[in-house]
Scaffold this active site. Structure first.
Site, short mmCIF file in Angstrom:
data_model
loop_
_atom_site.label_atom_id
_atom_site.label_comp_id
_atom_site.label_asym_id
_atom_site.label_seq_id
_atom_site.Cartn_x
_atom_site.Cartn_y
_atom_site.Cartn_z
N LYS A 170 -36.99 22.67 0.12
CA LYS A 170 -37.53 23.16 0.94
C LYS A 170 -37.22 24.54 1.54
CE LYS A 170 -33.55 20.24 2.31
NZ LYS A 170 -32.45 20.75 1.73
N LYS A 214 -28.54 30.12 -6.41
CA LYS A 214 -28.45 30.39 -5.06
C LYS A 214 -28.06 31.91 -4.85
CE LYS A 214 -29.35 26.14 -3.08
NZ LYS A 214 -29.16 25.30 -1.88
N LYS A 273 -39.11 22.55 -9.31
CA LYS A 273 -39.06 21.30 -8.40
C LYS A 273 -39.79 22.15 -7.08
CE LYS A 273 -35.26 21.36 -6.18
NZ LYS A 273 -33.99 20.29 -5.40
P1 ATP Z 1 -32.89 23.63 -0.72
O1 ATP Z 1 -33.63 23.99 -1.51
O2 ATP Z 1 -32.52 23.96 0.19
O3 ATP Z 1 -31.38 23.46 -2.24
P2 ATP Z 1 -33.31 21.27 -1.67
O4 ATP Z 1 -34.71 20.68 -1.00
O5 ATP Z 1 -33.65 21.38 -3.33
O6 ATP Z 1 -32.70 21.60 -1.14
P3 ATP Z 1 -31.36 18.99 -1.26
O7 ATP Z 1 -31.35 18.79 -0.01
O8 ATP Z 1 -30.69 19.97 -2.29
O9 ATP Z 1 -32.57 19.79 -1.08
O10 ATP Z 1 -31.54 17.97 -1.47
C1 ATP Z 1 -31.62 16.24 -1.16
C2 ATP Z 1 -31.61 15.31 -2.17
O11 ATP Z 1 -33.05 15.66 -2.65
C3 ATP Z 1 -30.96 15.14 -3.45
O12 ATP Z 1 -30.85 14.06 -4.29
C4 ATP Z 1 -32.45 16.05 -4.09
O13 ATP Z 1 -32.16 15.16 -6.31
C5 ATP Z 1 -33.75 15.45 -3.67
N1 ATP Z 1 -34.77 16.33 -4.63
C6 ATP Z 1 -35.14 17.38 -3.52
N2 ATP Z 1 -35.78 18.02 -4.10
C7 ATP Z 1 -36.85 17.21 -4.59
C8 ATP Z 1 -37.96 17.15 -5.83
N3 ATP Z 1 -38.79 18.12 -5.87
N4 ATP Z 1 -38.45 15.72 -6.01
C9 ATP Z 1 -37.77 15.16 -6.11
N5 ATP Z 1 -36.29 14.76 -5.82
C10 ATP Z 1 -35.98 16.00 -5.11
#
Ligand code: ATP
Ligand code: LTN
Length: 326
Positions: free
Chosen positions: A196, A111, A193
């Site tokens: 968002k 990040k 992955k």
């Molecule tokens: P950002 O992109 O803002 O870093 P993110 O979409 O990766 O965020 P988080 O808010 O960091 O989402 O994650 C919230 C939860 O959702 C965590 O438990 C994370 O492991 C799960 N999660 C996020 N993206 C995925 C994915 N693509 N597949 C499975 N689990 C996910």
């Protein structure tokens, strides 16, 4: 009853990665565990957020939790910044965490590269706040995706360090790996992955995306030139689409492969669109209904903050005593 703590950042629109990887797996835990599901807004401001959008997203995440079936009567749903003990413990634990430990965190490395020259200190100390979230509730188990395991390890190290320096204070949390929980990959680059905060809108499907957008994004998703619906690492795009499909239907991989023998990727994509719509449309409707009922949402998050405060206040008081504060 064992205690579970988990959270999602209101840092954008929740995706089906958040849904299948986190929220849907939480549903299986309610009733069997004492669950705290938090909206971690203090974590979200480690990258710049627009105030109006942040305000909307915080309430939307709460509405999504409830619309997906997380029952506020059975679980504790609250907003992190409403319980000041998170920030307070975070400062304290900053003094028991080493620069070297935080510098090794993969998420920080990734990040900080994205934000340019001026890296907010909060991005660096993010894992200390996460450790505070977890340790304030005598948490036994933390359901997180594999990307968060390193942060959880650090929370355990900090807790053990504090316990050794003083006397047993924090419960040492364990990761909770939800069986069959899926890791949803980017639709445009399926070795990455789904996230968002991805700059490419076509790489993710939002829980709140409308019908046409869902359809367009799935039909545009990256596949390969083999032309066979088969579940393997050489066909990461198709593997991802199958994973999303079976997360909805519960069907086995073999059964999907058999059903699509002799059929093309278009057939798989069309079926996936139908499955996604039947899963997401009812949730979207409920989210909109909850968002119209602000009084109800306010009651849920206020009750949540009150009961979260009761538990976390006691843990923080114990910490302060051990350190020598009056
Ligand atoms: P950002 O992109 O803002 O870093 P993110 O979409 O990766 O965020 P988080 O808010 O960091 O989402 O994650 C919230 C939860 O959702 C965590 O438990 C994370 O492991 C799960 N999660 C996020 N993206 C995925 C994915 N693509 N597949 C499975 N689990 C996910
Ligand atoms: N860092 C997590 C969100 C998060 C969290 C937590 C998860 C903040 N505090 C405590 C579990 C427990 C993430 O980015 N997914």
């Amino acid at each position: 009853m064992k205690t579970i703590f988990s959270g999602i950042q209101p840092s954008g629109d929740l995706t089906i990665g958040n849904y299948f990887g986190a929220i849907k797996s939480w549903l299986k835990l309610q009733g069997e565990y004492n669950c705290f599901f938090c909206i971690v807004d203090l974590h979200a401001i480690t990258v710049r957020q627009e105030p109006k959008k942040l305000r909307e997203k915080i309430l939307e995440v709460l509405a999504i939790y409830i619309a997906c079936g997380i029952d506020p009567e059975k679980n504790n749903l609250f907003i992190q910044s409403h319980v000041p003990f998170h920030s307070e413990l975070s400062w304290i634990l900053n003094c028991y965490t080493y620069m070297g430990e935080l510098s090794r965190m993969t998420q920080y490395k990734e990040k900080s590269l994205k934000v340019g020259e001026s890296i907010p200190v909060g991005l660096f100390t993010y894992p200390v706040l996460m450790a505070s979230d977890i340790l304030l509730y005598n948490t036994d188990l933390v359901p997180v995706g594999s990307d968060q395991k390193q942060h959880l390890e650090l929370a355990r190290d900090i807790a053990e360090r504090f316990n050794t320096l003083y006397s047993p204070t924090f419960k040492i949390p364990e990761p909770y790996i939800v069986e069959n929980s899926s890791r949803i990959m980017s639709l445009q680059n399926p070795v990455k992955k789904m996230s968002k905060s991805d700059e490419n809108e076509n790489s993710y499907i939002k829980i709140m995306d409308d019908e046409n957008v869902i359809k367009r994004k799935i039909l545009k998703s990256v596949t390969d030139s083999k032309g066979v619906v088969s579940y393997n690492d050489d066909q990461s795009g198709i593997k991802n689409l199958i994973n999303i499909l079976i997360s909805i239907t519960g069907e086995s991989v073999e059964s999907v492969e058999n059903r699509f023998l002799g059929k093309g990727y278009g057939d798989l994509k069309n079926e996936l669109v139908e499955a996604l719509l039947s899963e997401l449309i009812p949730i979207q409707q409920k989210v909109r209904d909850f968002l119209k009922n602000k009084d109800y949402l306010e009651k849920v998050y206020k009750d949540g903050a009150n009961s979260a405060s009761e538990v976390s206040y006691k843990v923080l008081r114990k910490v302060k005593k051990k350190i020598g504060f009056i």
